[in-house]
Enzyme design. Sequence first.
Site, PDB file in Angstrom:
ATOM      1  N   MET A 154       9.124  66.137  36.909  1.00 30.84           N
ATOM      2  CA  MET A 154       7.897  66.942  36.297  1.00 30.84           C
ATOM      3  C   MET A 154       8.115  67.969  37.720  1.00 30.84           C
ATOM      4  SD  MET A 154       6.373  67.409  33.657  1.00 30.84           S
ATOM      5  CE  MET A 154       5.312  66.418  32.977  1.00 30.84           C
ATOM      6  N   SER A 232      19.545  71.379  33.657  1.00 33.76           N
ATOM      7  CA  SER A 232      19.535  71.337  35.139  1.00 33.76           C
ATOM      8  C   SER A 232      21.179  70.925  35.656  1.00 33.76           C
ATOM      9  CB  SER A 232      18.581  69.483  35.212  1.00 33.76           C
ATOM     10  OG  SER A 232      20.070  68.633  34.506  1.00 33.76           O
ATOM     11  N   ARG A 233      21.914  70.248  35.483  1.00 37.27           N
ATOM     12  CA  ARG A 233      23.197  69.729  36.291  1.00 37.27           C
ATOM     13  C   ARG A 233      23.771  69.021  34.873  1.00 37.27           C
ATOM     14  NH1 ARG A 233      21.991  74.203  37.911  1.00 37.27           N
ATOM     15  NH2 ARG A 233      22.608  74.850  40.137  1.00 37.27           N
ATOM     16  N   GLU A 262      32.774  73.418  34.758  1.00 37.55           N
ATOM     17  CA  GLU A 262      32.430  74.332  34.477  1.00 37.55           C
ATOM     18  C   GLU A 262      33.372  75.604  34.886  1.00 37.55           C
ATOM     19  OE1 GLU A 262      28.160  75.426  34.870  1.00 37.55           O
ATOM     20  OE2 GLU A 262      27.342  73.546  33.620  1.00 37.55           O
ATOM     21  N   HIS A 281      25.250  78.115  30.395  1.00 32.13           N
ATOM     22  CA  HIS A 281      25.297  77.772  31.698  1.00 32.13           C
ATOM     23  C   HIS A 281      24.111  79.059  31.953  1.00 32.13           C
ATOM     24  CE1 HIS A 281      24.954  75.652  35.837  1.00 32.13           C
ATOM     25  NE2 HIS A 281      23.762  76.580  35.715  1.00 32.13           N
ATOM     26  N   ALA A 283      20.400  79.035  31.387  1.00 29.74           N
ATOM     27  CA  ALA A 283      19.609  79.609  31.196  1.00 29.74           C
ATOM     28  C   ALA A 283      17.952  80.190  31.564  1.00 29.74           C
ATOM     29  CB  ALA A 283      19.326  77.341  31.213  1.00 29.74           C
TER      30      ALA A 283
END
Length: 317
Positions: A154, A232-233, A262, A281, A283
């Site tokens: 969060m 995220s990752r 990737e 990737h 976002a």
Amino acid sequence: MTETIACLSPLTEQQVRELAGTDDVKVLVAPDPPAPEAVREVVAGADVVIADMTHRHRLDRDALAAMTRCRLVQQPAVGFDVIDHLAAAELGIPVANAAGFNADAVADWTLMGILNAVRHGARLDREMRAGGWRPSAALRARDMRALTVGIVGMGNIGRQVAARVAGFGSQILYYDVVARDLPGCEPVSFDELLERSDVVTLHLPLDAGSKALIGAPELRRMRPGAILCNASRGPIVDEAALVEALESGHIGGAALDVFEVEPLAADSPLLRMENVFVNPHIAGGSEQARANLMEQTGANVRRVLAGEKPVNVVNGL
């Protein structure tokens, strides 16, 4: 004495000088192709190092140990896993990131990913372009209001995701290692979040504690038919375990912007699955995020060159 900035990101010398706010700096740029020895040579005499936003050039302990003049390693990104930040702390080198620069962009993508998984948007688009016309009853679609969304992490992005999801009326659970008081969001344990959520979305950095955080046991703990979203990752999710859970039908779908390796291999099973929404990737990519990134990076570089302490330091210095 003219100060030196070493830049490992794909920026021109003029762009680096603009970030520094002066032409009176020496600029060294990243080697191509990436090579550890060449990176060490570039950064060794730098007063400030702009790390690699593309994650090609790593700053390991050896490179950091050679940086005897360095007063800041600035990562022009949120994730800083290409930098051995613990070694940097031992060597007295502050490592800073661009915290929250793309929070809106990633949160927007996360919402798009979840909606595509819940409403089969991309899948139906592909079918129509191929001449299909599937009746609405043929695929299970659900209202967001009826779903419980669990947010793991969060921070800046997680909170923006929560704000967007709240607009649909979804119940929001969250798990974070930092105690937070967030109205409308229920703090729960990690296991409880997995067990109760219809959608689990990941928004935490990659480190030793989060690598393979979502593996086979965690996927089994999730609700049958649940959706996993990861912006995220990639290594936070055990990809082979996710593929198995999707193939078995226990996990109902996934929205993925990041992957263990990737670019994603062309023969990845994920690309054959109609219930998986994938992006390369991107976002965090938007015009506004790029402007925020350059502003935050430049402000920290200028701050340090002026003799002030950097902000958004991630390694405790």
